[in-house]
Design a protein around this motif. Structure first.
Motif, short mmCIF file in Angstrom:
data_model
loop_
_atom_site.label_atom_id
_atom_site.label_comp_id
_atom_site.label_asym_id
_atom_site.label_seq_id
_atom_site.Cartn_x
_atom_site.Cartn_y
_atom_site.Cartn_z
N TYR A 87 0.81 -1.23 0.00
CA TYR A 87 0.00 0.00 0.00
C TYR A 87 0.84 1.27 0.00
O TYR A 87 0.39 2.32 0.48
N ALA A 88 2.02 1.20 -0.55
CA ALA A 88 2.94 2.36 -0.54
C ALA A 88 2.30 3.60 -1.16
O ALA A 88 2.40 4.70 -0.60
N ASP A 89 1.64 3.44 -2.31
CA ASP A 89 1.02 4.60 -2.96
C ASP A 89 -0.09 5.20 -2.11
O ASP A 89 -0.17 6.42 -1.94
N GLU A 90 -0.93 4.34 -1.54
CA GLU A 90 -2.02 4.82 -0.71
C GLU A 90 -1.49 5.49 0.56
O GLU A 90 -2.01 6.50 1.00
N LEU A 91 -0.45 4.91 1.14
CA LEU A 91 0.10 5.46 2.38
C LEU A 91 0.67 6.86 2.18
O LEU A 91 0.64 7.68 3.10
N GLU A 92 1.16 7.15 0.98
CA GLU A 92 1.66 8.50 0.69
C GLU A 92 0.54 9.53 0.75
O GLU A 92 0.77 10.69 1.04
N HIS A 108 -4.23 10.12 15.31
CA HIS A 108 -5.44 10.94 15.22
C HIS A 108 -6.16 10.60 13.93
O HIS A 108 -5.67 10.91 12.84
N LEU A 109 -7.31 9.97 14.02
CA LEU A 109 -8.06 9.58 12.83
C LEU A 109 -8.51 10.80 12.03
O LEU A 109 -8.65 10.72 10.81
N ASP A 110 -8.68 11.94 12.70
CA ASP A 110 -9.11 13.14 11.98
C ASP A 110 -7.97 13.78 11.18
O ASP A 110 -8.17 14.78 10.51
N ARG A 111 -6.78 13.18 11.22
CA ARG A 111 -5.64 13.70 10.45
C ARG A 111 -5.28 12.77 9.29
O ARG A 111 -4.19 12.88 8.74
N VAL A 112 -6.19 11.85 8.97
CA VAL A 112 -5.96 10.97 7.82
C VAL A 112 -7.15 11.06 6.88
O VAL A 112 -8.25 11.46 7.27
N ASP A 113 -6.92 10.68 5.64
CA ASP A 113 -7.96 10.63 4.64
C ASP A 113 -8.72 9.31 4.83
O ASP A 113 -8.18 8.23 4.54
N LEU A 114 -9.94 9.38 5.33
CA LEU A 114 -10.70 8.18 5.63
C LEU A 114 -11.04 7.37 4.39
O LEU A 114 -11.16 6.14 4.46
N GLY A 115 -11.16 8.03 3.25
CA GLY A 115 -11.39 7.31 2.00
C GLY A 115 -10.20 6.43 1.64
O GLY A 115 -10.36 5.29 1.20
N VAL A 116 -9.00 6.97 1.82
CA VAL A 116 -7.79 6.19 1.55
C VAL A 116 -7.67 5.05 2.55
O VAL A 116 -7.38 3.91 2.18
N LEU A 117 -7.93 5.32 3.82
CA LEU A 117 -7.88 4.27 4.84
C LEU A 117 -8.88 3.17 4.52
O LEU A 117 -8.55 1.98 4.59
N GLU A 118 -10.08 3.53 4.14
CA GLU A 118 -11.09 2.54 3.79
C GLU A 118 -10.63 1.69 2.62
O GLU A 118 -10.81 0.46 2.62
N SER A 119 -10.03 2.29 1.63
CA SER A 119 -9.52 1.55 0.48
C SER A 119 -8.45 0.55 0.89
O SER A 119 -8.44 -0.61 0.42
N ILE A 120 -7.54 0.95 1.75
CA ILE A 120 -6.48 0.06 2.22
C ILE A 120 -7.08 -1.14 2.96
O ILE A 120 -6.73 -2.28 2.69
N VAL A 121 -7.99 -0.86 3.87
CA VAL A 121 -8.62 -1.94 4.65
C VAL A 121 -9.39 -2.88 3.73
O VAL A 121 -9.30 -4.11 3.85
N GLN A 123 -8.91 -3.50 0.47
CA GLN A 123 -7.99 -4.29 -0.34
C GLN A 123 -7.34 -5.40 0.49
O GLN A 123 -7.23 -6.54 0.04
N SER A 124 -6.91 -5.06 1.69
CA SER A 124 -6.28 -6.04 2.57
C SER A 124 -7.26 -7.16 2.91
O SER A 124 -6.93 -8.35 2.82
#
Length: 143
Positions: A87-92, A108-121, A123-124
């Protein structure tokens, strides 16, 4: 490790800190939607969704949550059984985080892009529940 009968709600209600509790509730909603699974406690501190079977190259095997997290004091730990490397691209694009081999740490969850986090989860989860993940891990020695 196997799921327990402990209450997810009681565990989350006992998590210290309003922000950490709020983040846990948000992650339960996201992971439940992505996996279609009901949250279960895996051990005393991990909230997991679904199940997958793994086999190490050594022959050791077991079951684990296919998606999960733990709201720990220092940071919320998101477990990625297939490793963070995929997930290197998504993590960037994710926002503030640190990583381990198979863990994503979010203070802090409010400091991340929740859409990107959802995509990572998502895919995994799909990779580890595809039925061939445990065999691939055993063959490659990834775990």
């Amino acid at each position: 490790m196997n799921p327990t009968d402990a209450s997810v709600c009681e565990f989350v209600d006992a998590v210290p800190g309003d922000a950490r509790r709020r983040d846990a509730k948000t992650l339960i909603e996201i992971m439940g939607r992505v996996t279609g699974e009901t949250p279960r406690m895996w051990g005393p501190t991990i909230i997991g969704f679904g199940r997958y079977h793994y086999e190490y190259a050594s022959g050791r095997e077991g079951d684990a949550a296919a998606a999960g997290f733990s709201p720990r004091k220092a940071a919320t730990t998101i477990y990625l059984p297939d490793g963070v490397g995929a997930y290197a691209d998504e993590l960037e694009r994710l926002g503030e985080h640190t990583t381990g081999v198979g863990c994503l740490y979010l203070k802090h969850l409010d400091r991340v892009d929740l859409g990107v986090l959802e995509s990572i989860v998502e895919q995994s989860y799909r990779r580890v529940t595809a039925g061939t993940f445990g065999q691939r891990a055993a063959e490659s020695g990834d775990q």
